[in-house]
Design an enzyme around this catalytic site. Structure first.
Site, PDB file in Angstrom:
ATOM      1  N   SER A   1      -8.783  -3.815  11.735  1.00  0.00           N
ATOM      2  CA  SER A   1      -9.850  -2.973  12.276  1.00  0.00           C
ATOM      3  C   SER A   1      -9.854  -2.900  13.790  1.00  0.00           C
ATOM      4  O   SER A   1     -10.860  -3.155  14.449  1.00  0.00           O
ATOM      5  CB  SER A   1     -11.220  -3.460  11.802  1.00  0.00           C
ATOM      6  OG  SER A   1     -11.354  -3.164  10.476  1.00  0.00           O
TER       7      SER A   1
ATOM      8  N   ASP B   1     -16.218  -2.632   8.641  1.00  0.00           N
ATOM      9  CA  ASP B   1     -15.450  -3.087   9.808  1.00  0.00           C
ATOM     10  C   ASP B   1     -16.344  -3.316  11.020  1.00  0.00           C
ATOM     11  O   ASP B   1     -16.223  -4.319  11.727  1.00  0.00           O
ATOM     12  CB  ASP B   1     -14.368  -2.057  10.172  1.00  0.00           C
ATOM     13  CG  ASP B   1     -13.496  -1.719   8.987  1.00  0.00           C
ATOM     14  OD1 ASP B   1     -13.464  -2.507   8.034  1.00  0.00           O
ATOM     15  OD2 ASP B   1     -12.864  -0.640   9.006  1.00  0.00           O
TER      16      ASP B   1
ATOM     17  N   GLY C   1      -4.666  -3.082  10.112  1.00  0.00           N
ATOM     18  CA  GLY C   1      -5.526  -3.567   9.043  1.00  0.00           C
ATOM     19  C   GLY C   1      -6.539  -4.613   9.470  1.00  0.00           C
ATOM     20  O   GLY C   1      -7.285  -5.128   8.661  1.00  0.00           O
TER      21      GLY C   1
HETATM   22  C1  GLA Z   1     -11.618   0.899   5.872  1.00  0.00           C
HETATM   23  C2  GLA Z   1     -13.024   1.408   6.178  1.00  0.00           C
HETATM   24  C3  GLA Z   1     -14.088   0.438   5.661  1.00  0.00           C
HETATM   25  C4  GLA Z   1     -13.855   0.048   4.211  1.00  0.00           C
HETATM   26  C5  GLA Z   1     -12.393  -0.354   3.995  1.00  0.00           C
HETATM   27  C6  GLA Z   1     -12.082  -0.567   2.543  1.00  0.00           C
HETATM   28  O1  GLA Z   1     -11.335  -0.267   6.606  1.00  0.00           O
HETATM   29  O2  GLA Z   1     -13.188   1.592   7.563  1.00  0.00           O
HETATM   30  O3  GLA Z   1     -15.374   1.007   5.826  1.00  0.00           O
HETATM   31  O4  GLA Z   1     -14.249   1.063   3.334  1.00  0.00           O
HETATM   32  O5  GLA Z   1     -11.485   0.622   4.486  1.00  0.00           O
HETATM   33  O6  GLA Z   1     -12.803  -1.637   2.053  1.00  0.00           O
END
Ligand code: GLA
Length: 411
Positions: free
Chosen positions: A130, A185, A128
């Site tokens: 990224s 992200d 979570g």
């Molecule tokens: C993931 C996606 C982002 C965004 C989030 C939710 O992390 O990669 O682009 O949409 O979910 O906010």
């Protein structure tokens, strides 16, 4: 200086110096699932990076060793982007992102060189923060470093601005993983600055920085330990539902107000005002009503949090995080028992100013704004209650707002 680890077994001669490239992961204070609706997000890059260390090769081959997976991967830059699909099929998931970035760079007519590198980092994988965006942006930096100035990334006189790099890596993520992600992200990773959060308008791609450095408050990230396969298909489905809700709302409003120019130009949920939504929502199917209602309110929440942070009212800002979580759970329906358990547990700990699930959902982590003196109590509460509620352990991390990507020649 330590020698480049000899992880490759042949006798490749390297003409170039050793170099390293990196990019950070991110947390998002508020603004979830708003990015692909043309809305606002408020992330910060964190002090966890994905990193490459390696050397340029004389040919068009990229060879990678992942310290996390203890695995090699290799692909060719030849024929990209046309050879992408075929090469992707033979690569492990993590290397697909690196290939995807190469495909998108070559699509932009940038000539790349092969390299050998070790890939490492401390962004929890799939947790979570990224990790995939951090890997993509670090890949872009690595290609810039190893391709003998074929291109550069930066604000002034560079081939790609940070936000263009983010857009390119967003497309790389989409083709590499099939997740039709927004730009949150990748932009958060590219735009990171120490002690700053960034308010990004995902439509115009304008952004501005907000001081984020309350010495009494910590950003605590708690990982559920859960990763669900369903996440990609559910994410793409939410995205489609938002598009459908947008079209229906536009048609409904235009029917009643044919002369309304603003209504005719509605393209994304961002364009639907809360008042318009209130007036027409009853005519939407129930599911679309929930999805659109969440997104429209979440955009408002981002702007509220920005205002409160600018006024130094972090306690008030924290309250909005709880509301955001309830929306993600009940209306957008992307939470899960484990995420809800962590948010519920945090809610009962005095000194936790706000908490919510973060990212796409269906696992991953929560973000918690916590008074420093309450961090231990939160940790204890999670250790005592989470295993019973979730049947597993959670891990807790404290993050700070940190700088964006970079690279360096080491010798
Ligand atoms: C993931 C996606 C982002 C965004 C989030 C939710 O992390 O990669 O682009 O949409 O979910 O906010």
């Amino acid at each position: 200086m330590a020698e480049f680890p000899r992880v490759f077994d042949d006798k490749t001669a390297y003409s170039s110096p050793l170099g390293a490239a990196w990019a950070p992961g991110r947390v998002n204070l508020i603004g979830e699932h708003t990015d692909y609706n043309g809305g606002f997000v408020l992330p910060l890059a964190v002090d966890r990076v994905s990193a490459f260390a390696g050397r340029t090769r004389e040919d068009q081959t990229v060879r990678l060793w992942s310290t996390h997976f203890k695995a090699y991967a290799q692909f060719s830059l030849e024929g990209l982007p046309e050879t992408f699909d075929e090469q992707r099929a033979n690569l492990p998931g993590w290397a697909r992102y690196v290939l995807g970035v190469a495909a998108e760079l070559t699509r932009s007519d940038i000539a790349l060189k092969g390299f050998d590198a070790v890939v490492s980092g401390d962004v929890p994988l799939g947790g979570g923060m990224s990790s995939s965006a951090a890997l993509e942006i670090a890949s872009a930096e690595a290609y810039a470093l190893f391709s003998d100035h074929a291109f550069s990334i930066g604000e002034k006189d560079a081939t790609l601005t940070p936000i263009e790099t983010a857009g390119l890596c967003q497309r790389a993520e989409q083709i590499a993983s099939g997740l039709m992600c927004g730009i949150l992200d990748q932009a958060a990773s590219c735009l990171g600055q120490p002690r700053k959060a960034v308010l990004l308008d995902c439509r115009s791609l304008d952004y501005r920085y907000l001081p984020f450095e309350d010495p009494d408050v910590s950003v605590v990230v708690i990982d559920t330990g859960v990763r669900r396969e369903l996440a990609t298909s559910a994410y793409n489905e939410r995205r489609q539902q938002c598009e459908e809700a947008t079209q229906r709302l536009r048609d409904l409003i235009v029917q009643v107000e044919p002369e309304n120019e603003q209504a005719r130009s509605i393209k994304e949920l961002r364009d639907v005002s809360p008042e318009q939504f209130e007036r027409f929502k009853a005519q939407l199917p129930a599911v679309l009503q929930k999805r659109a209602g969440y997104v429209i309110a979440e955009n408002e929440r981002v702007l509220q949090v920005v205002k409160l942070l600018e006024e130094g009212k972090i306690e008030e800002a924290g309250k909005i995080l709880w509301i955001g979580h309830a929306g993600l759970r009940d209306e957008y329906e992307v939470s899960c028992n484990e995420l809800d358990a962590l948010v519920d547990i945090a809610h009962e700990v005095p000194g936790v100013l706000g908490a919510r699930m973060m990212g796409g959902g269906f696992g991953g982590c929560t973000i918690n704004l916590v008074r420093n003196e309450a961090v231990d109590a939160l940790r204890q509460a999670v250790e005592q209650q989470y295993p019973e509620r979730a049947g597993r352990e959670a891990s807790i991390d404290i993050c700070r707002a940190a700088a964006g990507p970079g690279h360096v020649v080491l010798n």
